[in-house]
Design a protein around this motif. Structure first.
Motif, PDB file in Angstrom:
ATOM      1  N   GLU A  54       1.058  -0.871  -0.231  1.00  0.00           N
ATOM      2  CA  GLU A  54      -0.450   0.455  -0.061  1.00  0.00           C
ATOM      3  C   GLU A  54       0.915   1.510  -0.450  1.00  0.00           C
ATOM      4  N   SER A  55       1.961   1.766   1.011  1.00  0.00           N
ATOM      5  CA  SER A  55       2.375   2.303   0.661  1.00  0.00           C
ATOM      6  C   SER A  55       3.986   2.642  -0.269  1.00  0.00           C
ATOM      7  N   LEU A  56       4.243   1.212  -0.910  1.00  0.00           N
ATOM      8  CA  LEU A  56       4.998   1.544  -2.143  1.00  0.00           C
ATOM      9  C   LEU A  56       4.904   1.860  -3.210  1.00  0.00           C
ATOM     10  N   GLY A  57       3.018   1.086  -3.641  1.00  0.00           N
ATOM     11  CA  GLY A  57       2.446   1.440  -4.823  1.00  0.00           C
ATOM     12  C   GLY A  57       3.103   0.514  -5.589  1.00  0.00           C
ATOM     13  N   PHE A  58       3.265  -0.912  -4.840  1.00  0.00           N
ATOM     14  CA  PHE A  58       3.699  -1.657  -5.573  1.00  0.00           C
ATOM     15  C   PHE A  58       4.090  -3.198  -4.799  1.00  0.00           C
ATOM     16  N   SER A  59       3.120  -4.264  -5.157  1.00  0.00           N
ATOM     17  CA  SER A  59       3.456  -5.797  -4.648  1.00  0.00           C
ATOM     18  C   SER A  59       4.674  -6.649  -4.761  1.00  0.00           C
ATOM     19  N   LYS A  60       4.770  -7.207  -4.338  1.00  0.00           N
ATOM     20  CA  LYS A  60       6.617  -8.017  -4.200  1.00  0.00           C
ATOM     21  C   LYS A  60       5.214  -9.562  -5.424  1.00  0.00           C
ATOM     22  N   PRO A  61       5.307  -9.631  -6.331  1.00  0.00           N
ATOM     23  CA  PRO A  61       6.689  -9.635  -6.720  1.00  0.00           C
ATOM     24  C   PRO A  61       7.399  -9.237  -7.868  1.00  0.00           C
ATOM     25  N   ALA A  62       6.778  -7.529  -7.966  1.00  0.00           N
ATOM     26  CA  ALA A  62       7.537  -6.530  -8.905  1.00  0.00           C
ATOM     27  C   ALA A  62       9.080  -5.783  -7.828  1.00  0.00           C
ATOM     28  N   PRO A  63       9.652  -6.043  -9.408  1.00  0.00           N
ATOM     29  CA  PRO A  63      11.119  -6.226  -8.669  1.00  0.00           C
ATOM     30  C   PRO A  63      11.081  -4.104  -7.680  1.00  0.00           C
ATOM     31  N   GLU A  64      10.465  -3.676  -8.001  1.00  0.00           N
ATOM     32  CA  GLU A  64      10.773  -2.204  -7.725  1.00  0.00           C
ATOM     33  C   GLU A  64      10.119  -2.371  -6.328  1.00  0.00           C
ATOM     34  N   ALA A  65       9.168  -3.260  -5.484  1.00  0.00           N
ATOM     35  CA  ALA A  65       8.878  -3.668  -4.040  1.00  0.00           C
ATOM     36  C   ALA A  65      10.425  -3.906  -2.907  1.00  0.00           C
ATOM     37  N   TYR A  66      11.210  -4.494  -4.241  1.00  0.00           N
ATOM     38  CA  TYR A  66      12.612  -5.409  -3.543  1.00  0.00           C
ATOM     39  C   TYR A  66      13.125  -3.515  -3.657  1.00  0.00           C
ATOM     40  N   HIS A  67      13.488  -2.995  -4.416  1.00  0.00           N
ATOM     41  CA  HIS A  67      14.339  -1.821  -5.038  1.00  0.00           C
ATOM     42  C   HIS A  67      14.168  -0.670  -3.782  1.00  0.00           C
TER      43      HIS A  67
END
Length: 219
Positions: free
Chosen positions: A149-162
């Protein structure tokens, strides 16, 4: 070092199972293992719809009830307010049963004693995931919490980890992730450039064992 939350540090499956056992009787329903399995199946389908943007967070809660109430022979309420009231009953029981795994705090304490910054990356709502960490006594040991919710990306999107690595002030190549979900916490993390270990408790793997394996890659 980055940890998943649900079923890694926080024992969601046991917490939810215990909640269901005490919540069902308030609906006039007798608990069975088959109904518990069905609840978790419906939970996963609706939660994934939220992560995919097809439902709001509250919408996926309502969706669980719309799908599950007919299974137990209960009518589906006509209004969202009525659905929310029913789900609030489940949430009360769920919160009362929140618990960490026994090895969670010792593992985080060892990680901190090694000088590693600690992040949590979770596909969940920001408010609830922070509340879980506080309730189970782990919030003070975590430097940052990243939610879908805070990132705007969920795992497995690479942006979530980066983005989580960026918040921790570390490079992906220097970061270890640990989680129970092989695809989301391990394989996707590796594709994003992190080192990752699978917390397979059914195979006797513990957080303590994985912490010992991290070495200098755990930063």
């Amino acid at each position: 070092m980055i940890f998943d939350l649900d079923d890694t540090l926080f024992d969601h499956t046991t917490s939810a199972s215990n909640a269901i056992r005490t919540w069902f009787p308030t609906l006039g329903v007798t608990f069975t293992d088959n109904l518990l399995t069905k609840w978790f199946e419906i939970e996963r389908v609706n939660f994934d719809s939220w992560l995919a943007g097809r439902l709001t967070h509250q919408g996926q809660r309502r969706g669980r009830l719309v799908d599950f109430l007919p299974v137990i022979g209960q009518p589906v309420p006509a209004t969202d307010a009525e659905l929310d009231e029913i789900f609030a009953g489940y949430l009360d029981h769920y919160r009362q049963n929140w618990a960490a795994f026994d090895d969670a705090r010792p593992a985080l304490e060892v990680a901190r004693s090694n000088g590693w910054r600690i992040g949590v990356l979770t596909n969940g709502s920001t408010l609830q995931q922070h509340a879980k960490l506080t309730a189970i006594g782990l919030a003070e040991l975590v430097d940052i919490v990243s939610t879908s919710e805070s990132l705007g990306f969920s795992k497995p999107a690479p942006e979530a980890y980066h983005l989580t690595c960026e918040a921790l002030g570390v490079e992906p190549a220097d970061t270890m992730m640990i989680g129970d979900n092989l695809e989301l916490d391990v394989l996707a993390a590796r594709r994003a450039g992190l080192t990752a270990h699978h917390l397979d408790r059914s195979a006797g793997i513990t957080l303590a064992l994985l912490i010992r394996r991290t070495g200098s890659a755990g930063r």
